[in-house]
Scaffold this active site. Structure first.
Site, PDB file in Angstrom:
ATOM      1  N   VAL A 140       0.832  -1.200   0.000  1.00 23.38           N
ATOM      2  CA  VAL A 140       0.000   0.000   0.000  1.00 23.38           C
ATOM      3  C   VAL A 140       0.871   1.255   0.000  1.00 23.38           C
ATOM      4  CG1 VAL A 140      -1.591   1.363   1.411  1.00 23.38           C
ATOM      5  CG2 VAL A 140      -2.048  -1.060   1.021  1.00 23.38           C
ATOM      6  N   GLU A 141       1.952   1.229   0.759  1.00 32.59           N
ATOM      7  CA  GLU A 141       2.780   2.425   0.895  1.00 32.59           C
ATOM      8  C   GLU A 141       3.553   2.772  -0.375  1.00 32.59           C
ATOM      9  OE1 GLU A 141       3.051   4.707   3.202  1.00 32.59           O
ATOM     10  OE2 GLU A 141       1.611   3.790   4.554  1.00 32.59           O
TER      11      GLU A 141
END
Length: 363
Positions: A140-141
């Site tokens: 996600v990051e």
């Protein structure tokens, strides 16, 4: 601890600035363009006073700090990106989910998992944090290091420290937070003898594959590959161990679910009361169910408090889950139930693909 703080910076400063850490002609052009659009803080009395006070508090050289802050630039783009969405903008979990859980990200996650299986298993044994949660966070990051940011960290932090958007509902609080992060960043660079103008990161000043802020990097980053330095830009093992240590430090409980399905008994439902604490687990199973929430199976035996988590879907009906203390721990990385669910679901999709050989985006 102080030793590792220094080696963190040595690794990060070297990798963030080097041609093989964040590099492509396109990325360099973006970085130059972002910096070129700024206004230097040289002559800004507030910024220079901050440099003096930070140097006094932390014990680094005052003139060095003043030179660094003077060359930091106010970037209007950073201020714009930090603005919250307009009041009344509907939240939409399905749209949010689609941004993070797709075939491209899942395929990258499968490769990351397969390449780092031993480190993931060791982190789970040492810290109790499941591999799928760690994999979900990194995916996600930064899509496993593909998008680590092209802003000079000092520009992003200085802009948000001294020129945080005044229209933001928490402007004073957020400005104070970023002043603290800027101070920690200068401390890191001072200890390492690094050039504070070199490291690159996100528009909020987060760095490396797991997008740690400077204070998080100093506090929770670990040398998980045992090479004597901490490198969150290139060492996958260090990234994995650091994310796991972060969650363990915030109270991750081994073996606890992150959330459970929940339905409602309309005759007893007090949804307003259930939603009042937001995502903070507050209700025992008994009190949760007494207010009209319906749990089944293992959820009925859950030993800790629960929260009713609402995921809005624009004009469509919202979705609900019962969030546990581990769900809340994930939100310590980013204060958002939508973020936490994206991390959980991406991790599960990648795990399913690793186990079953598929690389689809799931349902």
């Amino acid at each position: 601890m102080r030793f590792f703080a220094a080696v963190i910076v040595l690794a990060l400063a070297a990798t963030a600035a080097s041609a093989d850490a964040q590099t492509s002609a396109r990325k360099r052009q973006l970085t130059e363009r972002n910096s070129a659009r700024g206004t230097p803080y040289e002559g800004n009395e507030d910024a220079m006073r901050f440099a003096d006070e930070a140097a006094l508090r932390q014990g680094f050289d005052r003139e060095w700090a003043r030179r660094a802050i003077a060359q930091a630039q106010m970037l209007p783009l950073v201020s714009r990106l930090m603005q919250p969405p307009p009041v009344g903008t509907p939240k939409n979990w399905r749209v949010y989910r689609s941004r993070f859980i797709d075939a491209t990200r899942i395929r990258a996650g499968v490769k990351f998992w397969q390449d780092n299986q031993q480190a993931l298993e060791r982190a789970e044994r040492q810290y109790g944090v499941p591999a799928e949660i760690i994999v979900g966070i990194v995916g996600v990051e930064t899509i496993y290091g593909q998008q680590v940011g092209n802003f000079r960290v000092i520009d992003a932090l200085a802009t948000l420290a001294f020129d945080f958007p005044a229209t933001h509902p928490r402007a004073a609080e957020r400005s104070a937070y970023f002043r603290g992060e800027l101070e920690q960043f200068l401390l890191m660079q001072s200890r390492a003898g690094g050039d504070p103008l070199q490291p690159l990161g996100s528009f909020a000043g987060a760095m490396g594959m797991p997008q740690f802020m400077p204070s998080s990097l100093l506090r929770w980053a670990v040398d998980f590959d045992g090479d004597g330095r901490i490198d969150l830009a290139r060492s996958h093992a260090d990234v994995i161990g650091s994310v796991a240590n972060y969650f363990k430090s915030y109270g991750w409980q081994t073996g606890m679910a992150t959330h459970y399905p929940v339905t409602f008994d309309p005759a007893r439902l007090d949804k307003e009361a259930l939603l009042a604490p937001d995502i903070l687990p507050t209700f025992s199973v008994a009190s949760f169910m007494a207010k009209g929430a319906v749990l089944e199976g293992a959820a009925v035996q859950h030993p800790g408090p629960l929260a009713l988590v609402e995921l809005q879907n624009g004009d469509a009906p919202p979705q609900y889950v019962a969030g546990t203390e581990n769900f809340y721990v994930i939100t310590r990385y980013n204060w958002s139930s939508y973020y936490a669910m994206a991390v959980i679901e991406l991790g599960r999709e990648v795990q399913a693909a690793v186990n079953g050989g598929a690389t689809g985006a799931g349902e």
